[in-house]
Design a protein around this motif. Sequence first.
Motif, PDB file in Angstrom:
ATOM      1  N   GLU A  72      27.846  32.871  44.401  1.00 38.90           N
ATOM      2  CA  GLU A  72      28.224  31.997  43.285  1.00 38.90           C
ATOM      3  C   GLU A  72      28.911  32.778  42.169  1.00 38.90           C
ATOM      4  O   GLU A  72      29.888  32.310  41.576  1.00 38.90           O
ATOM      5  N   GLN A  73      28.405  33.981  41.889  1.00 38.42           N
ATOM      6  CA  GLN A  73      28.998  34.815  40.849  1.00 38.42           C
ATOM      7  C   GLN A  73      30.390  35.292  41.249  1.00 38.42           C
ATOM      8  O   GLN A  73      31.312  35.325  40.425  1.00 38.42           O
ATOM      9  N   ILE A  74      30.541  35.657  42.526  1.00 37.11           N
ATOM     10  CA  ILE A  74      31.853  36.092  43.015  1.00 37.11           C
ATOM     11  C   ILE A  74      32.849  34.948  42.928  1.00 37.11           C
ATOM     12  O   ILE A  74      33.989  35.129  42.473  1.00 37.11           O
ATOM     13  N   ALA A  75      32.434  33.752  43.362  1.00 39.41           N
ATOM     14  CA  ALA A  75      33.328  32.586  43.335  1.00 39.41           C
ATOM     15  C   ALA A  75      33.769  32.265  41.906  1.00 39.41           C
ATOM     16  O   ALA A  75      34.941  31.940  41.669  1.00 39.41           O
ATOM     17  N   GLN A  76      32.849  32.359  40.952  1.00 38.68           N
ATOM     18  CA  GLN A  76      33.187  32.092  39.550  1.00 38.68           C
ATOM     19  C   GLN A  76      34.221  33.083  39.036  1.00 38.68           C
ATOM     20  O   GLN A  76      35.166  32.714  38.327  1.00 38.68           O
ATOM     21  N   HIS A  77      34.059  34.358  39.410  1.00 35.83           N
ATOM     22  CA  HIS A  77      35.004  35.378  38.954  1.00 35.83           C
ATOM     23  C   HIS A  77      36.377  35.175  39.600  1.00 35.83           C
ATOM     24  O   HIS A  77      37.407  35.321  38.939  1.00 35.83           O
ATOM     25  N   LEU A  78      36.387  34.831  40.876  1.00 36.08           N
ATOM     26  CA  LEU A  78      37.659  34.564  41.558  1.00 36.08           C
ATOM     27  C   LEU A  78      38.373  33.368  40.930  1.00 36.08           C
ATOM     28  O   LEU A  78      39.597  33.365  40.778  1.00 36.08           O
ATOM     29  N   GLN A  79      37.587  32.356  40.563  1.00 32.26           N
ATOM     30  CA  GLN A  79      38.170  31.181  39.913  1.00 32.26           C
ATOM     31  C   GLN A  79      38.762  31.561  38.555  1.00 32.26           C
ATOM     32  O   GLN A  79      39.850  31.089  38.189  1.00 32.26           O
ATOM     33  N   HIS A  80      38.073  32.431  37.824  1.00 31.20           N
ATOM     34  CA  HIS A  80      38.580  32.907  36.528  1.00 31.20           C
ATOM     35  C   HIS A  80      39.908  33.642  36.718  1.00 31.20           C
ATOM     36  O   HIS A  80      40.861  33.445  35.946  1.00 31.20           O
ATOM     37  N   ILE A  81      39.991  34.469  37.756  1.00 35.27           N
ATOM     38  CA  ILE A  81      41.224  35.208  38.029  1.00 35.27           C
ATOM     39  C   ILE A  81      42.366  34.252  38.349  1.00 35.27           C
ATOM     40  O   ILE A  81      43.477  34.381  37.826  1.00 35.27           O
ATOM     41  N   CYS A  82      42.082  33.274  39.217  1.00 33.71           N
ATOM     42  CA  CYS A  82      43.130  32.321  39.615  1.00 33.71           C
ATOM     43  C   CYS A  82      43.634  31.514  38.423  1.00 33.71           C
ATOM     44  O   CYS A  82      44.834  31.273  38.284  1.00 33.71           O
ATOM     45  N   LYS A  83      42.714  31.103  37.550  1.00 35.15           N
ATOM     46  CA  LYS A  83      43.122  30.348  36.362  1.00 35.15           C
ATOM     47  C   LYS A  83      43.951  31.213  35.421  1.00 35.15           C
ATOM     48  O   LYS A  83      44.966  30.764  34.871  1.00 35.15           O
ATOM     49  N   THR A  84      43.524  32.463  35.242  1.00 33.55           N
ATOM     50  CA  THR A  84      44.232  33.374  34.350  1.00 33.55           C
ATOM     51  C   THR A  84      45.638  33.667  34.872  1.00 33.55           C
ATOM     52  O   THR A  84      46.603  33.754  34.098  1.00 33.55           O
ATOM     53  N   GLU A  85      45.754  33.801  36.197  1.00 32.63           N
ATOM     54  CA  GLU A  85      47.040  34.128  36.814  1.00 32.63           C
ATOM     55  C   GLU A  85      47.843  32.878  37.210  1.00 32.63           C
ATOM     56  O   GLU A  85      48.899  32.998  37.827  1.00 32.63           O
ATOM     57  N   ASN A  86      47.325  31.697  36.844  1.00 34.45           N
ATOM     58  CA  ASN A  86      47.995  30.426  37.161  1.00 34.45           C
ATOM     59  C   ASN A  86      48.259  30.272  38.656  1.00 34.45           C
ATOM     60  O   ASN A  86      49.364  29.902  39.079  1.00 34.45           O
ATOM     61  N   ILE A  87      47.242  30.580  39.455  1.00 36.00           N
ATOM     62  CA  ILE A  87      47.348  30.459  40.909  1.00 36.00           C
ATOM     63  C   ILE A  87      46.650  29.170  41.344  1.00 36.00           C
ATOM     64  O   ILE A  87      45.464  28.969  41.056  1.00 36.00           O
ATOM     65  N   THR A  88      47.375  28.304  42.010  1.00 37.60           N
ATOM     66  CA  THR A  88      46.787  27.069  42.533  1.00 37.60           C
ATOM     67  C   THR A  88      45.741  27.415  43.582  1.00 37.60           C
ATOM     68  O   THR A  88      45.987  28.228  44.484  1.00 37.60           O
ATOM     69  N   HIS A  89      44.561  26.811  43.465  1.00 37.06           N
ATOM     70  CA  HIS A  89      43.480  27.186  44.367  1.00 37.06           C
ATOM     71  C   HIS A  89      42.530  26.017  44.621  1.00 37.06           C
ATOM     72  O   HIS A  89      42.436  25.094  43.823  1.00 37.06           O
ATOM     73  N   ASP A  90      41.869  26.066  45.776  1.00 33.66           N
ATOM     74  CA  ASP A  90      40.792  25.134  46.110  1.00 33.66           C
ATOM     75  C   ASP A  90      39.461  25.845  45.890  1.00 33.66           C
ATOM     76  O   ASP A  90      39.294  27.009  46.294  1.00 33.66           O
ATOM     77  N   ILE A  91      38.523  25.159  45.264  1.00 35.77           N
ATOM     78  CA  ILE A  91      37.205  25.748  45.017  1.00 35.77           C
ATOM     79  C   ILE A  91      36.530  26.124  46.336  1.00 35.77           C
ATOM     80  O   ILE A  91      35.916  27.188  46.456  1.00 35.77           O
TER      81      ILE A  91
END
Length: 208
Positions: A72-91
Amino acid sequence: NVMYAPSQGRYKVYLIDEVHMLSNNSFNALLKTLEEPPEHVKFILATTDPKKIPVTILSRCLQFHLKRILPEQIAQHLQHICKTENITHDISALEKISQAADGSMRDALSLLDQAIAYGHGEVKHDDVYAMLGSMAQDDLLPLVSALAAQNGNLVFEHIQRLAEHAPDYQQVLETLISLFHQIAVAQCVPSATRNNEKISAVANSISA
């Protein structure tokens, strides 16, 4: 060089990665320094296999056991990276990457880079599963249902369909184990899987 004072700062810090790979002679040479280290020197010994480090070295060190990071912690950090880098992603794709990383943030970041390249700048559910050779739970539920119904012909049909996707069978088995676990939980504590109708349906079709 250990005996010389640092030219900048208060300490000289020596970081030795995978220290268990050192030879016996190297350990013996290091031990002489560790027995009476100069005040200005700090050693950080990193290893993934502490059992291979001589006891004489271990006894002179403070040991810090780094735990695996929760998915869960890894997924949250990856989501933060994708949002910061404006990368479209699926949870769900990020959650799969976090599970595949097996507690390692370094591996998770590496897999994220691969997924971005694989998906041409996007991190999509289907792309990540294809990249990892994984099967989603929904893809394996028909196989579990066929097993529950004791329908041998149908079981082999579903296995054949799985084979056409050339999956990583180790991950397929791990996903099946996870499914069986969820089914067992649903049978013992029905409220725990109330929001998953498919799991509940299979759980109700077979005895505990």
